[in-house]
Design a protein around this motif. Structure first.
Motif, mmCIF file in Angstrom:
data_model
loop_
_atom_site.group_PDB
_atom_site.id
_atom_site.type_symbol
_atom_site.label_atom_id
_atom_site.label_comp_id
_atom_site.label_asym_id
_atom_site.label_seq_id
_atom_site.Cartn_x
_atom_site.Cartn_y
_atom_site.Cartn_z
ATOM 1 N N ASP A 137 -24.167 121.822 46.995
ATOM 2 C CA ASP A 137 -24.246 120.354 47.030
ATOM 3 C C ASP A 137 -22.973 119.704 46.494
ATOM 4 O OD1 ASP A 137 -26.838 120.375 48.073
ATOM 5 O OD2 ASP A 137 -27.736 120.541 46.091
ATOM 6 N N GLY A 138 -21.828 120.180 46.979
ATOM 7 C CA GLY A 138 -20.558 119.579 46.594
ATOM 8 C C GLY A 138 -19.941 120.147 45.330
ATOM 9 N N GLN A 139 -20.650 120.999 44.603
ATOM 10 C CA GLN A 139 -20.104 121.583 43.390
ATOM 11 C C GLN A 139 -19.339 122.872 43.722
ATOM 12 O OE1 GLN A 139 -22.762 121.194 39.740
ATOM 13 N NE2 GLN A 139 -24.318 121.117 41.356
ATOM 14 N N THR A 140 -18.429 123.252 42.828
ATOM 15 C CA THR A 140 -17.659 124.469 43.055
ATOM 16 C C THR A 140 -18.216 125.656 42.284
ATOM 17 O OG1 THR A 140 -16.144 123.888 41.256
ATOM 18 C CG2 THR A 140 -15.538 123.177 43.480
ATOM 19 N N MET A 141 -18.945 125.387 41.212
ATOM 20 C CA MET A 141 -19.506 126.444 40.367
ATOM 21 C C MET A 141 -20.886 126.013 39.890
ATOM 22 S SD MET A 141 -18.998 129.348 38.388
ATOM 23 C CE MET A 141 -17.319 129.623 37.785
ATOM 24 N N LEU A 142 -21.883 126.846 40.141
ATOM 25 C CA LEU A 142 -23.217 126.607 39.585
ATOM 26 C C LEU A 142 -23.334 127.470 38.343
ATOM 27 C CD1 LEU A 142 -25.543 126.516 42.724
ATOM 28 C CD2 LEU A 142 -24.334 124.648 41.592
ATOM 29 N N TRP A 143 -23.606 126.848 37.211
ATOM 30 C CA TRP A 143 -23.469 127.496 35.912
ATOM 31 C C TRP A 143 -24.763 127.358 35.111
ATOM 32 C CZ3 TRP A 143 -20.208 130.489 33.147
ATOM 33 C CH2 TRP A 143 -20.261 130.451 31.763
ATOM 34 N N SER A 144 -25.265 128.492 34.611
ATOM 35 C CA SER A 144 -26.447 128.484 33.733
ATOM 36 C C SER A 144 -26.125 129.389 32.545
ATOM 37 C CB SER A 144 -27.682 129.000 34.470
ATOM 38 O OG SER A 144 -27.983 128.195 35.586
ATOM 39 N N HIS A 145 -26.009 128.783 31.370
ATOM 40 C CA HIS A 145 -25.538 129.513 30.194
ATOM 41 C C HIS A 145 -26.687 129.896 29.269
ATOM 42 C CE1 HIS A 145 -23.566 129.681 26.092
ATOM 43 N NE2 HIS A 145 -22.920 130.615 26.765
ATOM 44 N N ALA A 146 -26.702 131.164 28.874
ATOM 45 C CA ALA A 146 -27.633 131.675 27.859
ATOM 46 C C ALA A 146 -29.092 131.338 28.173
ATOM 47 C CB ALA A 146 -27.256 131.151 26.485
ATOM 48 N N VAL A 147 -29.505 131.605 29.417
ATOM 49 C CA VAL A 147 -30.896 131.376 29.831
ATOM 50 C C VAL A 147 -31.751 132.516 29.276
ATOM 51 C CG1 VAL A 147 -32.456 131.104 31.788
ATOM 52 C CG2 VAL A 147 -30.101 130.243 31.919
ATOM 53 N N LYS A 148 -32.883 132.162 28.669
ATOM 54 C CA LYS A 148 -33.721 133.179 28.033
ATOM 55 C C LYS A 148 -35.076 133.276 28.716
ATOM 56 C CE LYS A 148 -33.665 133.860 23.550
ATOM 57 N NZ LYS A 148 -33.875 133.765 22.083
ATOM 58 N N SER A 149 -35.541 134.506 28.934
ATOM 59 C CA SER A 149 -36.877 134.779 29.471
ATOM 60 C C SER A 149 -37.621 135.679 28.495
ATOM 61 C CB SER A 149 -36.797 135.457 30.836
ATOM 62 O OG SER A 149 -36.172 134.639 31.792
ATOM 63 N N GLU A 150 -38.872 135.335 28.235
ATOM 64 C CA GLU A 150 -39.708 136.161 27.371
ATOM 65 C C GLU A 150 -40.929 136.682 28.110
ATOM 66 O OE1 GLU A 150 -40.585 133.801 23.950
ATOM 67 O OE2 GLU A 150 -38.604 134.124 23.045
ATOM 68 N N ALA A 151 -41.044 136.320 29.395
ATOM 69 C CA ALA A 151 -42.146 136.806 30.229
ATOM 70 C C ALA A 151 -41.619 137.910 31.137
ATOM 71 C CB ALA A 151 -42.728 135.664 31.054
ATOM 72 N N ALA A 152 -42.537 138.608 31.797
ATOM 73 C CA ALA A 152 -42.160 139.713 32.678
ATOM 74 C C ALA A 152 -41.129 139.264 33.699
ATOM 75 C CB ALA A 152 -43.401 140.253 33.379
ATOM 76 N N TYR A 153 -40.127 140.089 33.927
ATOM 77 C CA TYR A 153 -39.046 139.760 34.853
ATOM 78 C C TYR A 153 -38.759 140.964 35.742
ATOM 79 C CZ TYR A 153 -34.804 137.417 36.466
ATOM 80 O OH TYR A 153 -33.848 136.795 37.235
ATOM 81 N N PRO A 154 -39.622 141.225 36.741
ATOM 82 C CA PRO A 154 -39.423 142.401 37.596
ATOM 83 C C PRO A 154 -38.283 142.244 38.594
ATOM 84 C CG PRO A 154 -41.294 141.128 38.359
ATOM 85 C CD PRO A 154 -40.846 140.480 37.078
ATOM 86 N N GLY A 155 -37.904 140.994 38.929
ATOM 87 C CA GLY A 155 -36.853 140.758 39.901
ATOM 88 C C GLY A 155 -37.269 141.103 41.313
ATOM 89 N N PHE A 156 -36.353 140.913 42.267
ATOM 90 C CA PHE A 156 -36.628 141.274 43.652
ATOM 91 C C PHE A 156 -35.296 141.526 44.365
ATOM 92 C CE2 PHE A 156 -36.126 136.727 43.456
ATOM 93 C CZ PHE A 156 -35.448 136.366 44.615
ATOM 94 N N TYR A 157 -35.335 142.300 45.429
ATOM 95 C CA TYR A 157 -34.136 142.610 46.192
ATOM 96 C C TYR A 157 -33.693 141.364 46.959
ATOM 97 C CZ TYR A 157 -35.402 147.435 45.210
ATOM 98 O OH TYR A 157 -35.733 148.597 44.571
ATOM 99 N N HIS A 158 -32.409 141.024 46.836
ATOM 100 C CA HIS A 158 -31.931 139.818 47.490
ATOM 101 C C HIS A 158 -30.406 139.839 47.581
ATOM 102 C CE1 HIS A 158 -31.490 138.961 43.210
ATOM 103 N NE2 HIS A 158 -30.640 138.011 43.512
#
Length: 293
Positions: free
Chosen positions: A11-32
């Motif tokens: 959406d017009g940005q050059t860098m999408l940035w997410s710093h120090a995001v924390k998860s404490e619930a299950a995080y199995p992920g997925f192929y992508h």
């Protein structure tokens, strides 16, 4: 099943940035995969990152750089005692390649990370954790001040990272040479290599178990334990990934593409492709052709 192609909307940005995001619930992920490069830095957590039939250990201080359209999966063992904390960034490498040309060593490394096959995707920066953490914190402050999208600021961040990676790269290559000599492949890696050789055929768990000299039950269990997903998920991901490539780069019919990736029944191929990518193979090809125009 989650969609394999996970498009990033800038959406017009050059860098999408997410710093120090924390998860404490299950995080199995997925192929992508994404149409752009993805940066993943692990602050806290443990698990594995799966890229190109290889499993990499995920731990604090590890940096991962995924190429555009590179199939990958992040599997984190998450709990309140062991949270998963990471910094993620998405960017189009073509936007910044030219701005790095005045720094030949770093530019060369950047191009290898973007387009090469022998560099990356995992880098152990544990010996420089504090410097890396400070660099990310500084850029995060710049982003909060509204300057995070400026070409100069993103270029400075990439230059610093290329320097850290170059310094660590010798250590990583040395460690990989040691592991190649002394570490046996994990069962999940053996399974993914077998699928790589046979995904275009009619695959059965019996064949795979016989090749590994293990029971079907154990093969399924160990793959799930090491990757957080089922063998059928990976097989489907690999087939649809190849189908997407063929739809983009060839004029083969939809039926021919299905046969080439292990789906001889065209109706079932269309069903599976739409289930995974959210559009039919024909619409996927039409969108790609339109995007090129």
């Amino acid at each position: 099943m989650n969609f394999l192609f996970d498009p990033v909307k800038f959406d017009g940005q050059t860098m999408l940035w997410s710093h120090a995001v924390k998860s404490e619930a299950a995080y199995p992920g997925f192929y992508h995969w994404h149409q752009c490069m993805e940066l993943l830095y692990v602050h806290e957590g443990e698990g594995s990152v799966i890229v190109n039939q290889h499993t990499y250990e995920m731990r604090p201080g590890m940096l991962f750089l995924f190429q555009p359209f590179q199939l990958h999966k992040i599997f984190a063992n998450v709990s309140k005692d062991t949270p998963y904390k990471r910094t993620i960034a998405f960017f189009d490498p073509s936007v910044f390649a030219e701005s790095l040309t005045h720094f030949p060593l770093r530019h060369s490394l950047f191009m290898k990370l973007w387009q090469g096959r022998s560099t990356g995707p995992a880098f152990d920066l544990t010996q420089e954790i504090q410097q890396v953490e400070d660099g990310f914190s500084n850029y995060d402050e710049i982003s909060k001040q509204g300057r995070g999208q400026e070409q100069e600021e993103v270029t400075l961040l990439l230059l610093e990272l290329m320097g850290r990676i170059h310094k660590a790269n010798g250590r990583v290559q040395h460690q990989e040479a040691i592991e190649t000599d002394g570490r046996a492949l994990r069962y999940s890696e053996k399974i993914m290599h077998w699928i790589e050789m046979h995904y275009a055929e009619e695959v059965s768990l019996d064949q795979l178990a016989e090749w590994l000299h293990l029971s079907k039950f154990y093969v399924s269990r160990v793959f799930h334990e090491e990757t957080g997903s089922h063998i059928t998920d990976y097989l489907t991901a690999r087939r649809i990934k190849q189908a997407s490539r063929l739809l983009q780069s060839t004029t083969q019919s939809i039926e021919q593409v299905g046969i080439a990736v292990g789906y001889p029944n065209v109706s079932y191929f269309i069903h599976m492709f739409k289930k995974v990518v959210d559009v039919t193979p024909l619409k996927y090809r039409q969108r790609h052709v339109a995007a090129l125009k």
